[in-house]
Design a protein around this motif. Structure first.
Motif, short mmCIF file in Angstrom:
data_model
loop_
_atom_site.label_atom_id
_atom_site.label_comp_id
_atom_site.label_asym_id
_atom_site.label_seq_id
_atom_site.Cartn_x
_atom_site.Cartn_y
_atom_site.Cartn_z
N THR A 222 0.83 -1.21 0.00
CA THR A 222 0.00 0.00 0.00
C THR A 222 0.86 1.25 0.00
O THR A 222 2.02 1.24 0.42
CB THR A 222 -0.91 0.06 1.24
N VAL A 239 -3.60 4.09 -1.17
CA VAL A 239 -3.74 3.53 -2.50
C VAL A 239 -3.28 2.08 -2.43
O VAL A 239 -2.15 1.82 -1.99
CB VAL A 239 -2.88 4.31 -3.52
N TYR A 241 -1.76 0.11 -4.10
CA TYR A 241 -0.82 -0.06 -5.22
C TYR A 241 0.52 0.47 -4.73
O TYR A 241 0.61 1.61 -4.28
CB TYR A 241 -1.33 0.77 -6.41
N GLU A 245 3.52 -4.19 -6.99
CA GLU A 245 3.06 -4.11 -8.38
C GLU A 245 4.23 -3.92 -9.34
O GLU A 245 4.22 -4.44 -10.47
CB GLU A 245 2.06 -2.95 -8.54
N SER A 296 4.54 1.27 -14.93
CA SER A 296 3.99 0.94 -13.61
C SER A 296 4.29 2.04 -12.60
O SER A 296 3.45 2.37 -11.75
CB SER A 296 4.54 -0.39 -13.11
N THR A 299 1.94 4.81 -13.28
CA THR A 299 0.60 4.48 -12.75
C THR A 299 0.55 4.68 -11.24
O THR A 299 -0.42 5.23 -10.71
CB THR A 299 0.25 3.02 -13.08
N LEU A 300 1.60 4.25 -10.54
CA LEU A 300 1.68 4.44 -9.09
C LEU A 300 1.62 5.93 -8.74
O LEU A 300 0.87 6.34 -7.85
CB LEU A 300 2.96 3.80 -8.54
N GLN A 302 0.41 8.38 -10.50
CA GLN A 302 -0.90 8.93 -10.83
C GLN A 302 -1.93 8.58 -9.76
O GLN A 302 -2.73 9.43 -9.34
CB GLN A 302 -1.36 8.41 -12.19
N LYS A 303 -1.94 7.33 -9.31
CA LYS A 303 -2.90 6.91 -8.28
C LYS A 303 -2.68 7.67 -6.98
O LYS A 303 -3.64 8.09 -6.31
CB LYS A 303 -2.79 5.40 -8.03
N GLU A 306 -3.87 11.36 -7.51
CA GLU A 306 -5.34 11.47 -7.56
C GLU A 306 -5.94 11.40 -6.16
O GLU A 306 -6.89 12.12 -5.84
CB GLU A 306 -5.91 10.37 -8.45
N GLU A 307 -5.38 10.55 -5.32
CA GLU A 307 -5.90 10.41 -3.96
C GLU A 307 -5.57 11.65 -3.12
O GLU A 307 -6.40 12.09 -2.31
CB GLU A 307 -5.30 9.15 -3.32
N LYS A 310 -7.95 14.36 -4.24
CA LYS A 310 -9.32 14.03 -3.82
C LYS A 310 -9.60 14.55 -2.41
O LYS A 310 -10.67 15.13 -2.15
CB LYS A 310 -9.52 12.52 -3.87
#
Length: 584
Positions: A222, A239, A241, A245, A296, A299-300, A302-303, A306-307, A310
């Protein structure tokens, strides 16, 4: 032999690695006496949660025994932390109508916040199906008065107030899984915190927390997030992720087992040699690995971003990265790019940034050391208490000790309804008066009183081990009550009709009554033969009544000629204000 009462044993039970630290206090700082770390032999944890208690307990026991042999002591208690994966964060809004002319008090505001927490808790339960949660904390996002945002409700008056909060909860079963693993290794939990809090305690100084900072603890399973603003942690999130990963992508691409992929990921050599699952040997360059993991890592990043946005509502001022996987190449740059921050605003924090250490141990160096050091330090400054035990009306309550607990925390732990703390006003009385709707407000109630150890307190009063909380019920306000006499000035000289029937002026008005009030005695002026005459004493007057108000001589043998407003009149004609009368 060393006195174990003076030491702290802390464990960071990660998805991939377990780290153990034994430390003591030295002039207000943390002095690390020894440390050990060990990887899980099998995947006994997923995304920060214990899945195989026996396997996790075996690793804990091995670390415990190594530290005991090194320091020649017996370890019986340990401080631990729950991973951010299990944190449940929920927005909630609570609203309350206000009595006319009521001045909002701190107690009103605190009760409203408690109601919002209850709403957040119910929402979490409905989504997850899990009923038992520890309340981690909450942050007020906005207050509202009559639908408009306001900085502080205290002292204002209005029709309605509202609050929006961001609340964070932790399921009981997550804590129980950690406790069970620790207990199987012969230890008792002395203190428990959350990994993001532990990391913040040592990587962000209190003055830095005044800034809008996002701290991200990137582990194997995580990426745990904590956001600070104006000195407080305003949100926690995660997240699912992280480093695993990236390893899995390497394993897929190069056809290796997971352990080999982990070694390839961590290697800093220009050329990396390994065997795939078929036993074939390979030699690859570091550049090849970077190219494989680049999507990857992106992607990590970005996630994570975004959190952060948020829950923060925008990009923070800076991002601090900790945890073993924060060393991933290109990650800080990708995060800075997504958040549109200068590259130097995204920083990997390692042991060099930790100022609470008395000395820097050789074994603990990188960002993966921040969280275990933070757990030990948090246990030291919080006196190693895992739960604070208090009594609410003689009922024992255990409160998760991750912050300074308050009366509100204790009431939340027993599902105490916020409605019990709101003073009950008497019933309003609504009726119509001469066709116009009217409402008489009920009397405001007297709010309940909260006591801690016999001393008057409130929902935000801090509590400590053994405190006793009691709540003395308030008093409901009287229902609205009014008579016609109190409502209508001079009612004794008027005719009162209630629901179409004549009533006494002392009639007590009931809900929904239709009240009609008419003058019982009318008086008005008319003109008689050019002179003004005042008529009074009756509700209505006929022409013949006029002779009681004028002195006129008539010939007994002659019927007078009578006119009203120029028209012939008779003795029974009704008179009206302003009439012009002629009598000849």
């Amino acid at each position: 032999m060393m006195n174990t009462n003076d030491i702290v044993f802390a464990l960071d039970i990660g998805t991939r690695v377990v780290v153990g630290i034994v430390a003591t206090e030295n002039n207000g700082k943390l002095e690390i006496l020894a440390s050990e770390q060990m990887e899980h032999q099998e995947r006994a944890m997923f995304d920060g949660q214990v899945h195989d208690i026996d396997k996790v307990a075996h690793v804990i026991l091995s670390i415990k025994e190594k530290l005991e042999n090194t320091l020649k002591i017996k370890l019986r208690e340990v401080a631990i932390a729950a991973a951010g994966r299990s944190l449940k964060t929920q927005f909630a809004r609570a609203e309350k109508s206000l009595a006319e002319d009521h001045e909002i008090t701190l107690e009103d505001i605190h009760s409203l916040e408690l109601e919002a927490l209850e709403i957040a808790h119910k929402s979490i339960v409905s989504k997850s199906g899990i009923t038992d949660y520890h309340t981690v904390g909450y942050t007020v996002s906005n207050y509202y008065l009559n639908g408009l945002p306001i900085a502080n409700l205290k002292g204002h008056r209005g029709k309605e107030m509202a609050v929006e909060i961001l609340a964070t909860f932790l399921p009981f079963d997550v804590v129980e899984g950690l406790y069970a693993s620790v207990k199987k290794s012969g230890l008792e939990v002395s203190y428990i915190t959350l990994e993001p809090i532990a990391a913040i305690n040592v990587s962000l100084k209190p003055d830095i927390r005044m800034l809008n900072i996002a701290l991200v603890d990137i582990g194997a399973g995580t990426s745990d997030i904590a956001i600070s603003k104006e000195g407080n942690i305003i949100a926690y999130s995660m997240v699912p992720y992280a480093g695993d990963e990236i390893s899995e992508e390497i394993a897929r691409h190069f056809l290796t087992d997971f352990a080999t992929a982990e070694k390839i990921k961590k290697s800093t050599k220009k050329e990396i040699k390994f065997k795939d699952v078929l036993g074939i040997e390979h030699t690859i360059s570091r550049e090849e690995v970077l190219e494989v993991i680049k999507p990857s890592v992106k992607t990590l990043a970005q996630k994570i971003c975004e959190e952060i946005v948020k829950y923060n509502g925008k990009s923070p001022s800076a991002v601090f990265l900790v945890g073993g996987s924060s060393n991933l190449p290109m990650l800080p740059e990708e995060i800075a790019s997504f958040l549109k921050l200068p590259p130097n605003r995204v920083s990997v924090r390692d042991i060099k940034s930790v100022e609470i250490l008395h000395s820097r141990p050789k074994k603990l160096k990188g960002p993966e050391s921040i969280t275990p050091i933070g757990i030990a330090y948090s246990a030291m400054i919080n006196k190693r208490k895992d739960f604070v035990k208090v009594y609410v009306e003689d009922k024992l309550v255990k409160i998760f000790n991750i912050k300074s607990p308050t009366v509100m925390d204790a009431l939340l732990a027993i599902d105490y309804s916020s409605q019990n703390l709101i003073p009950q006003s008497g019933k309003d009385l609504t009726f119509t008066l001469n066709g116009e709707k009217m409402t008489i407000k009920g009397e405001e109630g007297i709010p309940p009183k909260i006591y801690v150890n016999g001393t008057l307190a409130n929902l935000k009063t801090s509590i400590k081990e053994g405190d006793r909380i009691s709540i003395i019920g308030g008093k409901k306000g009287k229902d609205a009550f009014i008579t016609v006499r109190d409502l209508v000035k001079g009612a004794e000289n008027k005719e009162i009709y209630v629901n179409g029937k004549l009533a006494d002026p002392d009639y007590s008005i009931k809900e929904g009554d239709e009240i009609r009030v008419e003058d019982s005695i009318k008086s008005f002026s008319i003109t008689v033969n050019g002179k003004e005459v005042l008529l009074k004493g009756k509700r209505e007057y006929m022409f013949i009544d006029l002779f009681n108000f004028i002195d006129i001589k008539l010939d007994n043998n002659r019927v007078p000629e009578m006119k009203i407003n120029g028209k012939k009149a008779s003795y029974t004609d009704l008179l009206h204000p302003g009439d012009v009368i002629e009598i000849i």
